[in-house]
Design a protein around this motif. Structure first.
Motif, short mmCIF file in Angstrom:
data_model
loop_
_atom_site.label_atom_id
_atom_site.label_comp_id
_atom_site.label_asym_id
_atom_site.label_seq_id
_atom_site.Cartn_x
_atom_site.Cartn_y
_atom_site.Cartn_z
N SER A 295 -51.00 85.52 -60.60
CA SER A 295 -52.02 86.21 -61.43
C SER A 295 -51.56 86.06 -62.86
O SER A 295 -50.43 85.88 -63.24
CB SER A 295 -52.44 87.42 -60.97
N VAL B 264 -51.60 89.14 -68.17
CA VAL B 264 -52.46 90.06 -69.51
C VAL B 264 -53.81 89.55 -69.64
O VAL B 264 -53.80 88.25 -69.07
CB VAL B 264 -51.52 90.04 -70.58
N ALA B 265 -54.54 90.04 -70.07
CA ALA B 265 -55.88 89.65 -70.51
C ALA B 265 -56.04 88.54 -71.53
O ALA B 265 -55.05 88.96 -72.59
CB ALA B 265 -57.03 90.69 -70.53
N GLY B 266 -56.70 87.46 -71.73
CA GLY B 266 -56.59 86.59 -72.62
C GLY B 266 -57.11 85.41 -72.50
O GLY B 266 -57.89 85.38 -71.66
N TYR B 267 -56.69 84.42 -73.17
CA TYR B 267 -57.11 83.10 -73.09
C TYR B 267 -56.26 81.95 -72.37
O TYR B 267 -55.13 81.79 -72.92
CB TYR B 267 -57.42 82.46 -74.50
N THR C 126 -55.58 88.37 -75.61
CA THR C 126 -57.18 88.27 -76.15
C THR C 126 -57.03 88.58 -77.67
O THR C 126 -56.47 89.31 -78.56
CB THR C 126 -57.88 89.72 -75.54
N ILE D 132 -61.22 82.34 -70.75
CA ILE D 132 -60.93 83.76 -70.93
C ILE D 132 -60.54 84.05 -69.19
O ILE D 132 -61.34 83.96 -68.39
CB ILE D 132 -62.17 84.77 -71.51
N VAL D 133 -59.40 84.93 -69.33
CA VAL D 133 -59.17 85.61 -68.04
C VAL D 133 -58.71 86.99 -68.15
O VAL D 133 -58.37 87.54 -69.24
CB VAL D 133 -57.79 84.80 -67.38
N GLN D 134 -58.76 87.82 -66.89
CA GLN D 134 -58.61 89.12 -67.20
C GLN D 134 -57.29 89.50 -66.55
O GLN D 134 -56.69 88.65 -65.96
CB GLN D 134 -59.69 89.91 -66.37
N ALA D 135 -56.65 90.48 -67.19
CA ALA D 135 -55.08 90.75 -66.41
C ALA D 135 -55.52 90.91 -64.72
O ALA D 135 -56.11 91.82 -64.21
CB ALA D 135 -54.93 92.13 -67.21
N GLU E 209 -56.16 88.61 -62.84
CA GLU E 209 -57.10 87.51 -62.24
C GLU E 209 -55.94 86.45 -61.34
O GLU E 209 -55.21 85.83 -62.33
CB GLU E 209 -57.94 86.80 -63.19
#
Length: 402
Positions: A65, A68-71, A95, A228-231, A233
């Motif tokens: 997974s 972190v959230a980001g690109y 992000t 973009i993905v969420q932490a 995911e």
């Protein structure tokens, strides 16, 4: 004399005629033979199995997974690619900051200017505190020299010491205020710089690398395109396809007859039959709907492959197999088709054919797999029995084979 001979011949003629008539009547009114199919009692291998469709599954699956959230950068791996421990699998840019609109940018620039002015003001205060601390230290040194000659009172010397300590404390406090103001200015400028970098398409200063946890193969790509993905995911699944297990959904009434260690034969996968062993019968069932729309209670049964890896190296994750759970087997069992056996008055029996006559024969039967039934007592190898006996067949009836 001649009359006596004529009378005897007449009686002989009529007697023969009567016997012929009786024979014709007996032939006309005799019971007809029943047409039947016959089967022979044989001896050979026999087994009782539960057969269900199953599939292969990698024992240990790892779902990777986003930390972190980001690109997320586009994943360059494909399903089936080999991976090694700590191998980079994907890159995630944290992000980025949002682009500032003109009003927000002006406010941010004003805050940065205010932070710069506050920092300059505090620096002036630091210089003043340094001067006061230097002066207080000089006064203390001068009074200490006079104290050696006893030209100054102890009270005056104590006041000088207190003034020097207070001046140093004020100086340290001013320097701390200077550091705080410097950090506030850096934060204000960073907001402007990061937003400007994002608007100009510059790369962020940091990237987070997602590493492989094991030595194995990519089993599934849950996210391959960049974006973009969420932490947390899921991005992909990895595992070792050399460690396979067989998962079979068995009817609950069949599952109660299975147990760990039960031998299993795997067929229908495109290769030779494979040996396996039941490892676990799940203690909890679940409801499933069959292809005919019937609700069924099923239980998962997990089996381990016992054949050498060379025999099933072409198998992969999620492949279909037919699992034959062997409940009972014999290499030389006396057996008869199960369709020949019927129950009458609580006793198993068959119609044994001797000559052209069917005789009801009681049996002691053993295991049955639905096609063949084991005979323990009542028949011998080579005996012929009626297959699918109908209601019209009775003990002692004449039969004729189709």
């Amino acid at each position: 004399m001649a009359t006596h001979h004529i009378s005897a011949g007449k009686w002989a003629f009529w007697g023969l005629l009567g016997l012929l008539a009786l024979a014709v009547l007996a032939f006309l009114f005799r019971p007809e033979s029943v047409w039947v199919d016959l089967a022979t009692v044989t001896r050979g291998p026999m087994e009782v199995t539960v057969v269900e469709e199953g599939k292969t599954r990698v024992k240990d699956r790892y779902r990777v997974s986003a930390p972190v959230a980001g690109y997320l950068h586009r994943v360059q791996l494909d399903v089936g690619d080999r991976v090694t421990p700590d191998q980079p699998l994907a890159l995630v840019d944290p992000t980025p900051a949002s682009i500032l609109d003109p009003r927000t940018r002006a406010e941010a620039e004003a805050r940065a200017a205010a932070a710069g002015a506050a920092l300059q003001s505090i620096r002036e205060k630091v210089q003043a505190a340094e001067a006061d601390a230097t002066m207080a230290q000089a006064d203390l040194a001068r009074l200490q020299a006079l104290d050696a000659a006893r030209f100054v009172s102890a009270e005056r010397l104590q006041q000088a010491r207190s003034a020097a300590v207070r001046a140093q404390a004020i100086l340290r406090s001013a320097r701390f205020d200077e550091e705080v103001a410097a950090h506030e200015l850096a934060a204000a400028r960073t907001r402007l710089q990061v937003s400007s970098a994002a608007s100009n398409g510059q790369q962020p200063a940091e990237q987070v690398t997602v590493h492989s946890p094991i030595d194995g193969t990519v089993l599934a790509l849950l996210r391959q395109s960049e974006g973009i993905v969420q932490a947390g995911e899921p991005l992909m699944e990895v595992g070792d396809p050399r460690a396979l297990e067989i998962v079979v959904d068995v009817l609950s009434e069949d599952a109660v007859r299975l147990h760990p260690g039960l031998p299993t034969r795997l067929t229908g996968w495109g290769g030779p039959p494979l040996d396996a062993t039941v490892r676990r019968v799940e203690p909890v069932g679940f409801k499933d709907v069959s292809a005919l729309g019937v609700e069924e209670q099923r239980v998962q049964v997990i089996s381990d492959l016992a054949s050498p890896p060379e025999a099933w190296q072409s198998l992969g994750d999620g492949y279909r197999v037919d699992a034959n759970f062997i409940l009972w087997q014999s290499g030389s069992a006396l057996q008869v088709p199960a369709s020949s056996v019927f129950t009458q008055d609580g006793q198993s029996a068959v119609f044994l054919v001797i000559g052209q006559m069917a005789h009801r024969q009681s049996l002691t039967v053993g295991a049955s797999n639905g096609l063949m039934t084991q005979i323990i007592d009542g028949l011998a190898e080579g005996d012929r029995v009626v297959r699918h006996p109908g209601r019209e067949l009775s003990d002692g009836d004449r039969v004729r084979e189709r």
